[in-house]
Design a protein around this motif. Sequence first.
Motif, mmCIF file in Angstrom:
data_model
loop_
_atom_site.group_PDB
_atom_site.id
_atom_site.type_symbol
_atom_site.label_atom_id
_atom_site.label_comp_id
_atom_site.label_asym_id
_atom_site.label_seq_id
_atom_site.Cartn_x
_atom_site.Cartn_y
_atom_site.Cartn_z
ATOM 1 N N THR A 1 -0.595 -10.042 64.713
ATOM 2 C CA THR A 1 -0.772 -10.497 63.230
ATOM 3 C C THR A 1 0.620 -10.461 62.458
ATOM 4 O O THR A 1 1.406 -11.218 61.916
ATOM 5 C CB THR A 1 -1.604 -10.107 62.441
ATOM 6 O OG1 THR A 1 -3.105 -10.174 63.249
ATOM 7 C CG2 THR A 1 -1.688 -10.812 61.194
ATOM 8 N N ALA A 2 1.145 -9.194 62.648
ATOM 9 C CA ALA A 2 2.440 -8.864 62.203
ATOM 10 C C ALA A 2 3.598 -9.763 62.775
ATOM 11 O O ALA A 2 4.498 -10.545 61.807
ATOM 12 C CB ALA A 2 2.865 -7.371 62.178
ATOM 13 N N ALA A 3 3.579 -9.816 63.869
ATOM 14 C CA ALA A 3 4.589 -10.783 64.583
ATOM 15 C C ALA A 3 4.444 -12.272 63.915
ATOM 16 O O ALA A 3 5.557 -12.769 63.908
ATOM 17 C CB ALA A 3 4.507 -10.628 65.886
ATOM 18 N N ALA A 4 3.255 -12.696 64.049
ATOM 19 C CA ALA A 4 3.050 -14.164 63.436
ATOM 20 C C ALA A 4 3.454 -14.472 62.122
ATOM 21 O O ALA A 4 4.202 -15.320 61.772
ATOM 22 C CB ALA A 4 1.464 -14.465 63.653
ATOM 23 N N LEU A 5 3.104 -13.422 61.294
ATOM 24 C CA LEU A 5 3.405 -13.567 60.012
ATOM 25 C C LEU A 5 5.088 -13.314 59.740
ATOM 26 O O LEU A 5 5.642 -14.271 58.994
ATOM 27 C CB LEU A 5 2.797 -12.551 59.103
ATOM 28 C CG LEU A 5 1.300 -12.637 58.882
ATOM 29 C CD1 LEU A 5 0.626 -11.364 58.161
ATOM 30 C CD2 LEU A 5 0.792 -13.819 58.353
ATOM 31 N N ALA A 6 5.508 -12.489 60.554
ATOM 32 C CA ALA A 6 6.928 -12.576 60.678
ATOM 33 C C ALA A 6 7.794 -13.877 61.156
ATOM 34 O O ALA A 6 8.835 -14.095 60.598
ATOM 35 C CB ALA A 6 7.528 -11.508 61.747
ATOM 36 N N MET A 7 7.049 -14.483 62.024
ATOM 37 C CA MET A 7 7.512 -15.791 62.461
ATOM 38 C C MET A 7 7.482 -16.696 61.246
ATOM 39 O O MET A 7 8.418 -17.597 61.086
ATOM 40 C CB MET A 7 6.775 -16.504 63.711
ATOM 41 C CG MET A 7 6.818 -15.613 64.959
ATOM 42 S SD MET A 7 8.378 -16.641 65.687
ATOM 43 C CE MET A 7 8.420 -15.787 67.329
ATOM 44 N N ILE A 8 6.299 -16.779 60.575
ATOM 45 C CA ILE A 8 6.171 -17.804 59.537
ATOM 46 C C ILE A 8 7.361 -17.388 58.609
ATOM 47 O O ILE A 8 7.895 -18.247 57.780
ATOM 48 C CB ILE A 8 4.846 -17.504 58.884
ATOM 49 C CG1 ILE A 8 3.778 -18.215 59.966
ATOM 50 C CG2 ILE A 8 4.726 -18.416 57.683
ATOM 51 C CD1 ILE A 8 2.427 -17.908 59.562
ATOM 52 N N GLY A 9 7.673 -16.109 58.575
ATOM 53 C CA GLY A 9 8.878 -15.751 57.561
ATOM 54 C C GLY A 9 8.306 -15.066 56.055
ATOM 55 O O GLY A 9 8.926 -15.391 54.997
ATOM 56 N N LEU A 10 7.430 -14.345 56.390
ATOM 57 C CA LEU A 10 7.213 -13.497 54.986
ATOM 58 C C LEU A 10 7.852 -12.215 55.183
ATOM 59 O O LEU A 10 8.081 -11.524 55.983
ATOM 60 C CB LEU A 10 5.497 -13.094 55.192
ATOM 61 C CG LEU A 10 4.692 -14.339 55.282
ATOM 62 C CD1 LEU A 10 3.080 -13.901 55.154
ATOM 63 C CD2 LEU A 10 4.863 -15.154 53.958
ATOM 64 N N PRO A 11 8.298 -11.826 53.939
ATOM 65 C CA PRO A 11 9.195 -10.612 53.619
ATOM 66 C C PRO A 11 8.141 -9.578 53.620
ATOM 67 O O PRO A 11 6.801 -9.769 53.006
ATOM 68 C CB PRO A 11 9.676 -10.681 52.334
ATOM 69 C CG PRO A 11 9.015 -12.047 51.688
ATOM 70 C CD PRO A 11 8.619 -12.888 52.471
#
Lengths: 480, 495, 602, 96
Positions: free
Chosen positions: B381-391
């Motif tokens: 999840t962390a990686a996916a959200l990072a991919m989406i570009g969430l700070p």
Amino acid sequence: MTIDAMTLTLFLPLFGAMAAFVFPRVATGIGLVTVVATCGAVWLLALEVLKAGAVVTPLGGWEAPLGIALRADGLSLAMLAMTSGVGLLVSLGALDALRDLRQRQYFWPLWLLLLTGMNGVYLGTDIFNLYVMIEVIALAAVGLTVLSGTKEALRAGLEYMYASILGALLFLMGVGFVYLHLGRLDFAGLLEAEPSGALSAALALMLVGLLLKTALFPLHFWLPAAHANATAPASALLSGLVVKAALYIFLRLTTYVPLPDEILVALIGALGAGAVLWGGVQALRAERLKLLVAWSTVVQIGLIFIAFARAGQVGLTESWKAAALLILAHGVAKAAMFLAAGRIKDEVGHDIIRDLDRAEVRPTLAQFTFALAAISIIGLPPSLGFIGKWSLMEGAMAAGYWHWVAITMIGTLLSVAYFSRVFAGFLRFDRVRGPVGEHQGWALADVAPLTLAIASISLGLMAAPILSFIELGYALGVTP
Amino acid sequence: MTDMPLLPLFILLTSLLASPILFALPERAANLRTSINLGVAAIKVALVAWLGWKVSQGVVYDVRFTVLPGLDFKLQADPLALLFVSLSAILWLITTVYSVGYLESGSHRARFFGFFSLCVAATVGVAMAGNLFTFLIFYELLTLATYPLVIHRGSAEALRAGRIYLIYTLAGGLVLLLGTLGLWIVAGTTDFVPGGILADVAAEQRLVAQMLFVVLVGAVGVKAALFPFHAWLPIAMVAPAPVSALLHAVAVVKAGAFGIMRIVYEIFGIETAQALGMTAPLAALAAITIIFGSLKAITQDDIKKRLAYSTVSQVSYITLGVALASPIAAVGALAHLIHQGLMKITMFMAAGNLAEGLGVKKVSQMNGVGRAMPGTMLAFTAAALAMIGLPPLAGFVSKWYLAQGGLDAGAVWVVALLLGSSLLNAIYFLPMLYRAWFRDGTETEAAPARQRIGWMLAAPPITTALMVLAVGGFANAPFSPLEWTRFVVAIEYQE
Amino acid sequence: MTLTVYLFVVGWPLVMATALLIPQARPILWRMMPLAPLPALLLGLLVSAPQFVTGDWFVLGLTMGLDDVSRLFLIFTSVLWIAASSAARHWMREDPRATWFAVMFLLAMSGNLGLILSKDAMAFYGAFALMSFASYGLVVHTRDAAARKAALLYIVFVVVGELILFSGLVLAATQAGSILLADMRTAELSGLAVALLLVGFGIKLGVMPLHFWLPPAHGAAPVPASAVLSGAMIKAGLFGIMSAVPLGVVAYGDHGTVVMAAGMVTVFAALLLGVQQTSAKPVLGFSSVSQMGIIAIGLGAALMTPGAWVAIMPVLVFLAAHHGLSKGALFLGVGAWAAQTGRVGQIVLTLAFMVPALVLAGLPITSGALGKEALKAALTFGSEVWLPWLTLALTLSGVATTLLMARAIALIWLNPPKAPASKPEALALPFLGLAGLALALPVIWPLLDATMAAPVLDATTGALWPVALGVAIALMVAITAYAQSIGLAEFINMLTAPARNLSERLGNFWAVKRRAARRLGAAVPRTIESYTLQWRLGQTAIAGLIAAVLVIEAASSLRDVRLVTPALRLGLTEQDIGLQTPEVETEIEEREPDAILDEPVE
Amino acid sequence: MTPDLIYGLTGIAVFAIGLTGALCAQDRLRRVLALKLCSLGAGFLLVVAAWREPPAAPDPVPHALVITGIVVMISATAVALALIRRLQSLEAEDDD
């Protein structure tokens, strides 16, 4: 007359061959000792060449133009070193590969005779001696081809014999013309010759004879069967070393006789291109591993000739270096590859490519060796094959001969394609029932091919010293 | 021991020499193999850390010997190289732990780890290559060493994938050889020099320089999975999870992207490339790849394939950042090199865990896996959200710089592109998260063989997920990838 | 005060959320739930603004702090969260997915508090995203069909909103040359940047036509979640606009007109839509939309006339607090009512429910009425043309809200909301507390900040912008609705279908060609091979080659210029030999540079 | 037309005949014989090379060469014949 390194290089194997023939029981021992001793002699000779640039010894005290002079320079020494080095490792490989007593008895004398012939070619300075030596090579090589004694091998050997002797005789005819015209046969004489009809005829005959012996497309018809049906060490010697002797003479001749015409150079290159394409296609179709490797030899020889022709007539002063690099690269890698193929055949029991993946025994080390050798043959960095290919393409691009670049690239892709057939056979497992033994089939015999394969890769990193070494004393007139 | 001029060579040799030893170890010697693997990986990280320290102290490394007249085999440790070397060294360590766990009961482990280490050696070589010739050597080595890993399973499908992989990458390598030769003939050197070596040539022979650019970038573009050379990447996903994780998310595609950087910055020089009019088409190609990869990712049901297409898309961010010819975008590109590596490796390892632990290989089977494997899925999840570009996650930082860089370069469309891409990222990642966390798994789907996964599988994705958090959350700290990136960009733009 | 304190305030809910992963700790953590926002409340009450703290290492440099506005926001937000957490503790007691709810709830809380405390764009955006995404878990919590549908709609809007917001912030940061919100706030941002920011935040605010997600989401979420969604979180949109848009600095006439028009439409359209709902919570959701319309009117006026901002700003903050408290109370009230088992309890709670309802509708002397009057006064500083209409709208909005409240109360009875079995009085307590605070707001407000609680003034102008925008949005909505009806993945599939078909067809074509080529490739070499064998071509080639070489040699000896020297001498000893003609030499010299430079061009 | 020219042309002709035979003949033995002819032709040519105007003694070197050539060719022929015999006996075994 003192016994010097050069004479030793030539006569050690000859006497070894005789001894091995006379004492068949200890043939193996004699053979190994002789090959090691020859390596030593080559080493001594190399030291001399490094010091002096080129060394000349008149054999039996007779001076040129009448006598037999031996001459060693960088290129010939590189060839000698490759021959004796590869020969030593193939000999070690042969210890295991030759199980049959009869084979062993005949292998050593033949191989030592072959070594004599090749050393003679690399040291020879007059073309009649070269003729004698290539005949010696031809006889020994045919003997090695038929060593396995099978019917196919005999047929192939006979075919090889015809081609080989015909090639030699064409060469002899050429020698006759040269003598008729010049009255001398040494390289120095050729160098000073004015162009004439007789010389042209001589050149035509000699070139074709040599092309037949090197098996340049379309004169390659005898090669695949001969190399594929011989025993593994014999194939390694035939493919790795024997064809190189004729190639070496070709390089020397084209350097010493009046410069070949532009069209002739282009024709040779075109034949090389034909070899690359046709050999590649045939390798793709080959059903047996050793046949595939043999066809790849056809391809590689084509590539060497392309390297020779890479920059046309004016580029010949440099192109021979690229060709020489490729010769060395192919010699080492192909010997490794044939030995490895032989090992694979021994362990798996057959060498049908399509069924390699059904084998429950995977001689990993031999397969790995095969792959390493393939890297050099394909010409992937950092192998010596890559460096050779680099030189080829560099010269061709610099001279604007883009078609050679294109052919080389196509050849590379083809070689990737046919070798990947083999790799797929090595690495596929789903057609085997039961567990596959990954480390099965390792043997001491793998050491020799592996060493060769590693050498073929790592020599690429030593290309600069090799290149400067083969230039030593190449110019005939400069030497004392 | 204060100065060791051969340090880069040692770093290369650690994994290069480990490889034959690993090959030779018998299949049963698992413990010994594991110790060698981990030991060497740890030594490598230590050496890289040392190297990093030395380089930041201003020590210049230059290991070379002549291969052909005028042509050197050359290793260097410039800041750009160090960026990539440290990424691969650290991720190698983590992935080694993961692979040991993953292959615990697998076959052909000796071969696997042998080639695995060879791959890392090749990656390190690619990173530290001091000229295009050396780069080419390691680039090809990388191809060769990854091929056996791609077909590790030895099935017909794997072999087919392997063949396609080989065709793409070797053809690319051949074109690179051609380009390198061309460069060598035109410029007389293949050295990587900040600011480029082709300024004169470009001025005199514009067309030659342009063709050279197309050939070179096209060649490395194959590994960077630039459209239309991307097809090998999703197919190569038949490889075991650690291979997909380290190699296809990090080493191979990054080698391509890294090559684009080297070629654009240090062969052509960004100004020259811009003057040749080549950066705009490259940026356009990258943009197409970004959108195309995302669109393809949406339609995939296989988790690894979806991730693979996502990689296709994400790696082109790097190319985009390079092609925008703005120092700010370059910071984003370089940072994304690291960030994307961390994010994608996390996701691939998590995907591997799902397949190992639950037998889940498709997105449609992911219902309720969050409860079954909370740690793994948190990392995912962390990686996916990072991919989406969430700070403050890693992906945000690079996207922010890319967007700013786009504005800086006067290309407002970049912002729109990033938006579109993020939207598409959300479209293909959020449903996975939704299924994992908010849907109840049915008995038939999620729990056929619920075997426990060991810590060796569980810990690596969590570690990398924490790193994703850290590099984003502490992006401004000294020695963070972003800081280092700024340093590198200052060199490349010669500010 | 250090950064640590701020990080603690924001991070404390995160710590609790992490701790929830340990099963043994869950009971005690649930008990502590109302304490999660407490540090924030204390910070708001104890710190006198303004204050700035920085942490250079974080992200791209982290800046947090409090000023007059954010302090007030912090206070009422944390109060709402406290009330909602207390309610959640009981509401979720029997729920199988309680832990999940708690994690999401705490994450959203952290995000909400964090965005109020953030002073730079990154931190703000991050917190905003954390809040938005975590709320997805709140909306989807019950997992029934309605919740899933609402959640899907919600997440689509969130993602789109985040993206628009991101681009707005990037633009703003570039134009302001800084990532500090305060710098953006005072910079001359371009119209595009402001528009993006307004839309991005407007989605959160739920102003029409960006409101579609809001009523279903607020309806679907569990009661405590609805309370914070409606009470606290949608104010984040307002807060964002107030923090990032240079209101009162630069005039954005067009933007202002649109916002104001949207606000006016919102106030009434929400009424029309709201009354059609069949359960109470969506109605309350529409009421929120309607109320946000009022706030949008204020914002629009300030966008048009920067001078009016000084007057409008305190009113907007006040209205936000007012709506937050009363709407929070109303949602909790629905829950509390539903939890009642006896008729008496229900009646009592209905009466109590009316208190915040009337406050919201604007009963005289309550905060609702005061807020609206103050806004009317403040609007007189703005556009005069619009003023009468605005005044009228604000006036009529009271009627509308009243109608909506009536509808809500009716629906509570007609269509009683479901509630988990729990202690009825425990759920009533937070409701009553919030209702009381909403009622007492006019008294409490001056205590918190005297200067902010003293506003009044005038307004003008307008255009017919909204029509174009409305058409565009209608199209978007149509697509959204369609996409929603067939499923998002399906929709994307449909969009990409032509490309897929094409590639498939190409693939087939290639496959056919490849098979044909393979057959040919297999057949041709075999044919050639048999042919060569049959005719012994290899042998013949020997003769052919001899002839060819002879011909070539002969031909070349006839030509004039010929390089006759052995190759060896060309490079090494040409001057000694003297066989070579100078022309040839120069030819070579020329050739090489040519070959190097010109060949590739061709 | 001097004797040496006649002799030389004969040599070339013999070689050509041999070559034709070697290229065209199918029979194993016949090909060996054709090769022998080739070698004879080459020998002729070398002998011509030794020819000098009568007062002068002939050049001895080509004679040495011719003898060497003959020796080489004899051994080659022997090997070829041995091979052919072996092959034929193998094929005969197969036929049985």
